[in-house]
Design an enzyme around this catalytic site. Sequence first.
Site, PDB file in Angstrom:
ATOM      1  N   GLY A   1     -79.033  44.633  17.018  1.00 22.88           N
ATOM      2  CA  GLY A   1     -77.939  45.452  16.529  1.00 22.88           C
ATOM      3  C   GLY A   1     -78.484  46.737  15.918  1.00 22.88           C
ATOM      4  O   GLY A   1     -78.650  47.760  16.601  1.00 22.88           O
TER       5      GLY A   1
ATOM      6  N   GLN B   1     -66.931  42.207  24.796  1.00 23.27           N
ATOM      7  CA  GLN B   1     -66.647  41.223  23.747  1.00 23.27           C
ATOM      8  C   GLN B   1     -65.143  41.216  23.457  1.00 23.27           C
ATOM      9  O   GLN B   1     -64.547  42.265  23.206  1.00 23.27           O
ATOM     10  CB  GLN B   1     -67.421  41.519  22.456  1.00 23.27           C
ATOM     11  CG  GLN B   1     -67.289  40.319  21.500  1.00 23.27           C
ATOM     12  CD  GLN B   1     -67.913  40.527  20.141  1.00 23.27           C
ATOM     13  OE1 GLN B   1     -67.606  41.507  19.464  1.00 23.27           O
ATOM     14  NE2 GLN B   1     -68.785  39.623  19.741  1.00 23.27           N
TER      15      GLN B   1
ATOM     16  N   TYR C   1     -63.856  36.260  12.109  1.00 25.65           N
ATOM     17  CA  TYR C   1     -62.612  36.660  12.773  1.00 25.65           C
ATOM     18  C   TYR C   1     -61.817  35.415  13.217  1.00 25.65           C
ATOM     19  O   TYR C   1     -62.206  34.290  12.917  1.00 25.65           O
ATOM     20  CB  TYR C   1     -62.935  37.633  13.916  1.00 25.65           C
ATOM     21  CG  TYR C   1     -63.564  38.909  13.388  1.00 25.65           C
ATOM     22  CD1 TYR C   1     -62.810  39.824  12.648  1.00 25.65           C
ATOM     23  CD2 TYR C   1     -64.921  39.165  13.556  1.00 25.65           C
ATOM     24  CE1 TYR C   1     -63.393  40.976  12.124  1.00 25.65           C
ATOM     25  CE2 TYR C   1     -65.507  40.312  13.021  1.00 25.65           C
ATOM     26  CZ  TYR C   1     -64.737  41.210  12.302  1.00 25.65           C
ATOM     27  OH  TYR C   1     -65.322  42.344  11.778  1.00 25.65           O
TER      28      TYR C   1
HETATM   29  C1  FMN Z   1     -71.826  48.906  12.785  1.00 26.81           C
HETATM   30  C2  FMN Z   1     -71.800  47.465  13.171  1.00 26.81           C
HETATM   31  C3  FMN Z   1     -70.697  46.988  13.879  1.00 26.81           C
HETATM   32  C4  FMN Z   1     -70.631  45.643  14.254  1.00 26.81           C
HETATM   33  N1  FMN Z   1     -69.573  45.193  15.029  1.00 26.81           N
HETATM   34  C5  FMN Z   1     -69.592  43.951  15.558  1.00 26.81           C
HETATM   35  C6  FMN Z   1     -68.637  43.543  16.537  1.00 26.81           C
HETATM   36  O1  FMN Z   1     -67.750  44.300  16.966  1.00 26.81           O
HETATM   37  N2  FMN Z   1     -68.727  42.284  17.019  1.00 26.81           N
HETATM   38  C7  FMN Z   1     -69.702  41.407  16.605  1.00 26.81           C
HETATM   39  O2  FMN Z   1     -69.742  40.265  17.057  1.00 26.81           O
HETATM   40  N3  FMN Z   1     -70.637  41.786  15.694  1.00 26.81           N
HETATM   41  C8  FMN Z   1     -70.623  43.027  15.206  1.00 26.81           C
HETATM   42  N4  FMN Z   1     -71.631  43.440  14.363  1.00 26.81           N
HETATM   43  C9  FMN Z   1     -72.731  42.517  14.046  1.00 26.81           C
HETATM   44  C10 FMN Z   1     -73.916  42.762  14.964  1.00 26.81           C
HETATM   45  O3  FMN Z   1     -73.605  42.415  16.295  1.00 26.81           O
HETATM   46  C11 FMN Z   1     -75.126  41.938  14.518  1.00 26.81           C
HETATM   47  O4  FMN Z   1     -74.769  40.573  14.540  1.00 26.81           O
HETATM   48  C12 FMN Z   1     -75.606  42.293  13.112  1.00 26.81           C
HETATM   49  O5  FMN Z   1     -75.775  43.689  12.967  1.00 26.81           O
HETATM   50  C13 FMN Z   1     -76.944  41.609  12.798  1.00 26.81           C
HETATM   51  O6  FMN Z   1     -77.903  41.927  13.786  1.00 26.81           O
HETATM   52  P1  FMN Z   1     -79.042  43.039  13.539  1.00 26.81           P
HETATM   53  O7  FMN Z   1     -79.826  42.567  12.343  1.00 26.81           O
HETATM   54  O8  FMN Z   1     -79.830  43.068  14.807  1.00 26.81           O
HETATM   55  O9  FMN Z   1     -78.330  44.324  13.239  1.00 26.81           O
HETATM   56  C14 FMN Z   1     -71.681  44.766  13.921  1.00 26.81           C
HETATM   57  C15 FMN Z   1     -72.777  45.264  13.202  1.00 26.81           C
HETATM   58  C16 FMN Z   1     -72.840  46.591  12.845  1.00 26.81           C
HETATM   59  C17 FMN Z   1     -74.065  47.086  12.122  1.00 26.81           C
END
Ligand code: FMN
Length: 372
Positions: free
Chosen positions: A323, A103, A183
């Site tokens: 995630g 990414q 971002y």
């Molecule tokens: C610790 C953490 C770090 C994250 N870092 C990024 C990132 O670097 N880039 C990104 O696009 N989303 C990032 N996210 C968002 C996740 O990719 C995801 O969209 C979000 O957690 C919701 O999905 P989930 O409900 O499956 O966790 C991050 C989420 C968490 C929990």
Amino acid sequence: MTDNSLFTPARLGGLSLGNRLAVAPMTRVSAGTEGLLTPQMLDYYHSFAEGGFGLIITEGLYTDRVYSQGYQGQPGLTCQAQAESWKPLNQALHAAGARSIAQLMHAGALSQFNGFNSDTAGPSAVKPKGQQMGFYDGEGGYATPKAMTQSDIDVAIVGFAQAAQRAQAAGFDGVEIHGANGYLLDQFLSAGSNERTDGYGGTPQNRVRLILEVIAAVRAATGADFVIGVRISQKKVNDDQHLWPEGEAAAAAIFTAIGQAGTDYIHTTEPGAEQAAFEGTASLASLAARYSGLPVIANGGVGQAAQAQHLLDEHQVTLVALGKAALANPDWVLRARSGTALREFEFAMLAPRADLDNAQRYFAEHASAASA
Ligand SMILES: Cc1cc2nc3c(=O)[nH]c(=O)nc-3n(C[C@H](O)[C@H](O)[C@H](O)COP(=O)(O)O)c2cc1C
């Protein structure tokens, strides 16, 4: 099981995937000051491949040494040493049957730490909403960014293109351009942070222009066969209520333009992947598929296999990205396939800092639950 089942092969552009489950990009601020992949990070990413995920998308990697870095300990793709550090991981992921996507992230006005620059930059000099993230060492509000000049924008575009080339040389199967979550590219996409009166501001067609220019530059740098995706959301890390003011018309303009821009997929993320994007409309994932005609990866709030399968069946998506559920269960795919109970995600896994040391400590302290 249908042909579109979670555990059947899929394609993204020219890439074959063993199943339809991806690890969502997650910043883990564990790379140290040089921004290199460490052995600890290698083990972390490798555990998802061993746990059955067909696709692993890395955390956001910063793309240049000007304004792009967002966090202390964030890895980058700004020099050969940083790129080289990912080679052994890509080899290990491929050997385990998984595919890897880097990414590419420019933090813009949401930068909380930048080892190359003490200023932040964004589309307009608008102080971002919200508070910096504590689990990434942030405190208080965000700085008001410098409004980017055309030459700042050109430098950012070149940064994405060169980072993509380095990713390709490091053995990644593709790159994902981070256009989501607030971002830089999402700052251009969003009317509140983008007050520009030039060709990058105003209508959704203008606000998406920078994303299209980044896609074109990345495609030119990497050739016809390299997989290129774009991540898009309405909600942001600093604003969980944001909606495009033009409603579905904005979604139509943005996804149609991305669909024609030479990308291989769109990755949508919302807190709940199945929620209506706007009152009475389809989900953002469905709108992305409908207007772009591209394969879509849907993400957000998916914990159980039945939910993931429902997204495939009812929301026209090709893959589902996990995630927090993947953090709690690096072997989510193996567990889901065999009907083994899943571990619940706990925010304590990311506390007090969202790095891998704290995660390891959490899992060591909860070892009995892990084996339950
Ligand atoms: C610790 C953490 C770090 C994250 N870092 C990024 C990132 O670097 N880039 C990104 O696009 N989303 C990032 N996210 C968002 C996740 O990719 C995801 O969209 C979000 O957690 C919701 O999905 P989930 O409900 O499956 O966790 C991050 C989420 C968490 C929990």
